[in-house]
Design a protein around this motif. Structure first.
Motif, short mmCIF file in Angstrom:
data_model
loop_
_atom_site.label_atom_id
_atom_site.label_comp_id
_atom_site.label_asym_id
_atom_site.label_seq_id
_atom_site.Cartn_x
_atom_site.Cartn_y
_atom_site.Cartn_z
N UNK A 3 44.11 -22.84 -15.38
CA UNK A 3 44.38 -22.19 -16.66
C UNK A 3 45.24 -20.93 -16.52
N UNK A 4 44.96 -20.03 -15.53
CA UNK A 4 45.83 -18.85 -15.41
C UNK A 4 47.28 -19.23 -15.11
N UNK A 5 47.47 -20.21 -14.24
CA UNK A 5 48.83 -20.65 -13.92
C UNK A 5 49.50 -21.24 -15.15
N UNK A 6 48.79 -22.04 -15.90
CA UNK A 6 49.35 -22.60 -17.13
C UNK A 6 49.74 -21.49 -18.09
N UNK A 7 48.91 -20.48 -18.19
CA UNK A 7 49.20 -19.36 -19.08
C UNK A 7 50.46 -18.61 -18.66
N UNK A 8 50.64 -18.40 -17.36
CA UNK A 8 51.83 -17.72 -16.86
C UNK A 8 53.09 -18.52 -17.18
N UNK A 9 53.05 -19.81 -16.86
CA UNK A 9 54.22 -20.64 -17.10
C UNK A 9 54.52 -20.77 -18.59
N UNK A 14 57.98 -19.61 -22.95
CA UNK A 14 58.12 -19.16 -24.33
C UNK A 14 59.16 -18.07 -24.47
N UNK A 15 59.14 -17.12 -23.54
CA UNK A 15 60.12 -16.03 -23.57
C UNK A 15 61.52 -16.54 -23.26
N UNK A 16 61.63 -17.54 -22.38
CA UNK A 16 62.94 -18.12 -22.07
C UNK A 16 63.53 -18.83 -23.29
N UNK A 17 62.69 -19.48 -24.04
CA UNK A 17 63.14 -20.19 -25.24
C UNK A 17 63.61 -19.18 -26.30
N UNK A 18 62.88 -18.09 -26.45
CA UNK A 18 63.21 -17.10 -27.48
C UNK A 18 64.47 -16.31 -27.16
N UNK A 19 64.74 -16.08 -25.91
CA UNK A 19 65.93 -15.30 -25.52
C UNK A 19 66.74 -16.12 -24.52
N UNK A 20 67.77 -16.77 -25.01
CA UNK A 20 68.54 -17.70 -24.19
C UNK A 20 69.24 -17.03 -23.02
N UNK A 21 69.45 -15.72 -23.08
CA UNK A 21 70.14 -15.04 -22.00
C UNK A 21 69.21 -14.62 -20.86
N UNK A 22 67.93 -14.86 -20.98
CA UNK A 22 66.97 -14.52 -19.93
C UNK A 22 66.95 -15.63 -18.87
N UNK A 23 66.62 -15.21 -17.65
CA UNK A 23 66.41 -16.16 -16.55
C UNK A 23 65.03 -15.88 -15.95
N UNK A 24 64.59 -16.73 -15.05
CA UNK A 24 63.30 -16.54 -14.38
C UNK A 24 63.26 -15.20 -13.66
N UNK A 25 64.40 -14.73 -13.16
CA UNK A 25 64.46 -13.46 -12.45
C UNK A 25 64.26 -12.24 -13.33
N UNK A 26 64.21 -12.44 -14.64
CA UNK A 26 63.97 -11.34 -15.57
C UNK A 26 62.49 -11.09 -15.80
#
Length: 89
Positions: A3-9, A14-26
């Motif tokens: 569950x914690x891992x699912x929550x992180x991902x 969700x944040x990646x979808x909302x801001x298309x200019x973000x990457x995992x490194x952000x």
């Protein structure tokens, strides 16, 4: 994946979808103690994508960070610490 891992991902995706200019490194994950980074089973997967994980002390010493900080343990002290960290360009 637990569950914690699912929550992180989910939070990161969700944040990646909302801001298309973000990457995992952000993204940074704030943990309570250094041993927690070892205990997070998904840590290697996240790290391979560019996500940084560290304690509040490590984050405070960081030379730069701009992005989204995720508090892994969302208790009052951890959220207070996360809010106190200033983003650095």
């Amino acid at each position: 994946m637990g569950a914690p891992a699912n929550g992180l991902f989910r939070a990161i995706n969700g944040a990646l979808v909302q801001a298309e200019d973000r990457t995992w490194g952000d993204f940074g994950i704030l943990v309570a103690d250094p041993a927690m980074t070892v205990r997070l089973g998904q840590q290697q997967r996240l790290k391979s994508r560019g996500v940084r994980t560290g304690t509040s002390e490590q984050a405070a010493r960081a030379r730069s960070f701009h992005g989204v900080m995720i508090a892994y343990c969302r208790d009052h002290p951890m959220l207070t610490t996360a809010e106190a960290l200033q983003p650095r360009p």
